[in-house]
Motif scaffolding. Sequence first.
Motif, PDB file in Angstrom:
ATOM      1  N   ALA A 532       0.829  -1.214   0.000  1.00  0.00           N
ATOM      2  CA  ALA A 532       0.000   0.000   0.000  1.00  0.00           C
ATOM      3  C   ALA A 532       0.859   1.257   0.000  1.00  0.00           C
ATOM      4  CB  ALA A 532      -0.932  -0.026   1.214  1.00  0.00           C
ATOM      5  N   GLU A 533       1.960   1.233   0.747  1.00  0.00           N
ATOM      6  CA  GLU A 533       2.870   2.378   0.783  1.00  0.00           C
ATOM      7  C   GLU A 533       3.465   2.644  -0.595  1.00  0.00           C
ATOM      8  OE1 GLU A 533       6.999   3.745   3.075  1.00  0.00           O
ATOM      9  OE2 GLU A 533       6.354   1.652   3.052  1.00  0.00           O
ATOM     10  N   GLU A 534       3.849   1.588  -1.302  1.00  0.00           N
ATOM     11  CA  GLU A 534       4.442   1.752  -2.622  1.00  0.00           C
ATOM     12  C   GLU A 534       3.425   2.237  -3.639  1.00  0.00           C
ATOM     13  OE1 GLU A 534       7.615   1.658  -3.227  1.00  0.00           O
ATOM     14  OE2 GLU A 534       7.993   1.136  -1.139  1.00  0.00           O
ATOM     15  N   LYS A 535       2.157   1.867  -3.480  1.00  0.00           N
ATOM     16  CA  LYS A 535       1.117   2.384  -4.381  1.00  0.00           C
ATOM     17  C   LYS A 535       0.975   3.891  -4.221  1.00  0.00           C
ATOM     18  CE  LYS A 535      -1.703  -1.812  -4.729  1.00  0.00           C
ATOM     19  NZ  LYS A 535      -3.017  -2.425  -4.395  1.00  0.00           N
ATOM     20  N   ILE A 536       1.000   4.356  -2.977  1.00  0.00           N
ATOM     21  CA  ILE A 536       0.927   5.798  -2.732  1.00  0.00           C
ATOM     22  C   ILE A 536       2.137   6.495  -3.349  1.00  0.00           C
ATOM     23  CG2 ILE A 536       0.925   7.561  -0.932  1.00  0.00           C
ATOM     24  CD1 ILE A 536      -0.473   5.507   0.875  1.00  0.00           C
ATOM     25  N   ALA A 537       3.331   5.919  -3.145  1.00  0.00           N
ATOM     26  CA  ALA A 537       4.546   6.511  -3.698  1.00  0.00           C
ATOM     27  C   ALA A 537       4.510   6.539  -5.211  1.00  0.00           C
ATOM     28  CB  ALA A 537       5.763   5.747  -3.206  1.00  0.00           C
ATOM     29  N   GLY A 538       3.997   5.469  -5.827  1.00  0.00           N
ATOM     30  CA  GLY A 538       3.925   5.417  -7.276  1.00  0.00           C
ATOM     31  C   GLY A 538       3.012   6.482  -7.866  1.00  0.00           C
ATOM     32  N   GLU A 539       1.913   6.779  -7.196  1.00  0.00           N
ATOM     33  CA  GLU A 539       1.012   7.807  -7.677  1.00  0.00           C
ATOM     34  C   GLU A 539       1.569   9.214  -7.468  1.00  0.00           C
ATOM     35  OE1 GLU A 539      -1.773   7.873  -9.310  1.00  0.00           O
ATOM     36  OE2 GLU A 539      -2.102   5.714  -9.489  1.00  0.00           O
ATOM     37  N   LEU A 540       2.169   9.440  -6.323  1.00  0.00           N
ATOM     38  CA  LEU A 540       2.643  10.782  -5.990  1.00  0.00           C
ATOM     39  C   LEU A 540       3.903  11.180  -6.755  1.00  0.00           C
ATOM     40  CD1 LEU A 540       2.051  10.989  -2.134  1.00  0.00           C
ATOM     41  CD2 LEU A 540       0.731  12.049  -3.961  1.00  0.00           C
TER      42      LEU A 540
END
Length: 623
Positions: A532-540
């Motif tokens: 979940a953390e990496e999904k946020i990082a990928g979008e931002l």
Amino acid sequence: MLQTFLPILLMTFVICLFIFLMQFIWRYMDELIGKGLDTSIIIELLMYATVGLVPQSLPISILLASLMTFGNLGESFELISMKAAGISLLQIMKPLIIFMLFVCVGVFMFQDIVVPEAQKKMFALLISVKRKAPELEIPAGSFYTQIDGYNLYVKQKTPETGLLEDVMIYDLSSGFDNATVIVADSGYLKMGDDKQSLMFNLYNGELFENLKKQRSSKENVPYRRESFEYKTILIPFDATFNRMDDSNMQDQHVSKNRRQLLYTADSLGIVTDSMKHVEGTHLARNVYFSGARFVTPFDSVSSALPGITELSFDSVMHSLSYKKQAEIINKAIGRATTTKQDLQSRNFQIIENDRVKRRHEIEWHRKYTLSFACLIFFFIGAPLGAIIRKGGLGMPVVISVFLFLFYHIIDNTNYKMARDGIVAVWQGTWTSSIILIILGIFFTYKALNDSTILNADTYINFFKRLFGKRSVRNYERKEVIIFETDYQKVYENIQFLNRQGKEYLKSSHFPGYISFWKSRERGDELYALIEAEEKIAGELTNSREQRLIALLNKYPIIPAYRNSAPFKSSLLNRISGIFLPLGLIWYIQAYFYEKRAKKDISHVLEINQSIEELATSKNLINK
């Protein structure tokens, strides 16, 4: 590939052969200098040495040539072009592999046929050179002692005329007690026509001779003194070069082919076994029966000594006279000494036979190992050159020297242990090849998979992970953004991460040792949070807001599955837990990773709150 490889191989082979030949000259320099040898003899000796050094020079030249060839191809991007065209590395290496197989067969036959003959002639010529007397060159101001039985002293020499001034000759050929001393003002020295003697023409001198061997009593020693104006002295000095017959070296292990080595080793083994068993048993019987001659029957002793009711060695010895006791003891000591010397002599012969046998067996194995090393070094150099992608004589030379020194140290150490009987002969001769095979397989596998084993960042990251240090995020604002950030999706992932993260922080304590090795659920829970953390990082990363990028870079990189058992299979995990030393180390490490993961999740929740507040203030998300 052959047109690229063969010229480089020829160049490296000549260089390596020259280096080994210089090492040979340096090793035997003292034997060659000052002997007045003809140029033809020196050239012949170097020619035989060159032939013997070919099998040693070829492996390192193949290693260096393959490194340079594939390094040049990688540096000029030709390997990448061939791989892009669908040609694998093994297909590129295929013609050279076939060529290397022929080289290995050729080197093997060369060692079995040519090298023994060259070694026989070389050592015979080398021994002849060692036996030759040094070239006569009497120095000025110091004693010259290279002539057996004579010491010569010359104070000053005139090179233009050959005149020697203030000459002293000490003739000790008949012993020190019968020494002869000759002193002259000047003289000339020349070699006899037969090159078997030196002729001194001396002027204005004296001769002192001690005639101790002719004395008639201890008090009177004859003495002779002679004064002369001119005197000729002949001194024996063999200056001829006598070549040793090659047949005298045919029994040495370096002068035999593979069939002769095997035959000699088997014969020595049979002789040694015979000496150990047959002759050893015969010697023991001789000792036993020779001692039996001194055993006296009980009846004869009882009749001779009526007072003795029980026969024993002490009682019999005490009943004899001191003279008889001393005689028996001296005979026993003499027989024991003779037996000991006989056993020591036989044991020395057995040890010597074993040593010669091991030398022959080692030489037999080296016929194979040196030729096999050519193929091994190719499979090390070619993949390694494809990996490092550096041509020329820089990096390839450094790596080649390092690998060859590694091989030479292992091979030389095991050779000495096999020669001294510490390890088996096959083990001492093949250990270096086995290690290099493993190294060649490793490099070939890495090259086929385009691995970067020589990339410094790979090892830096490994040690960082080993010691608990992690990399940091280093995102920057993009100049061109193709896909806009979906802030609503980011908000949903933040809410999920916050909810799951709080539950993870409130979860029970770290499991016990047995429970740890039974399940892997805790590692899966942490992996879901990391995802979940990496999904946020990928979008931002596609955000146009610089402050959001700055907050994103504060996200810690959490390692996955380091706080749980290492395997997905419960059976493998339970087996790992049984081995307490390794299992306990992993358990302790996982415990500290768990503590750090909880700390990182708390930090992530704080960053999520900051991101959420910033996105809300910018009207990027709708709660």
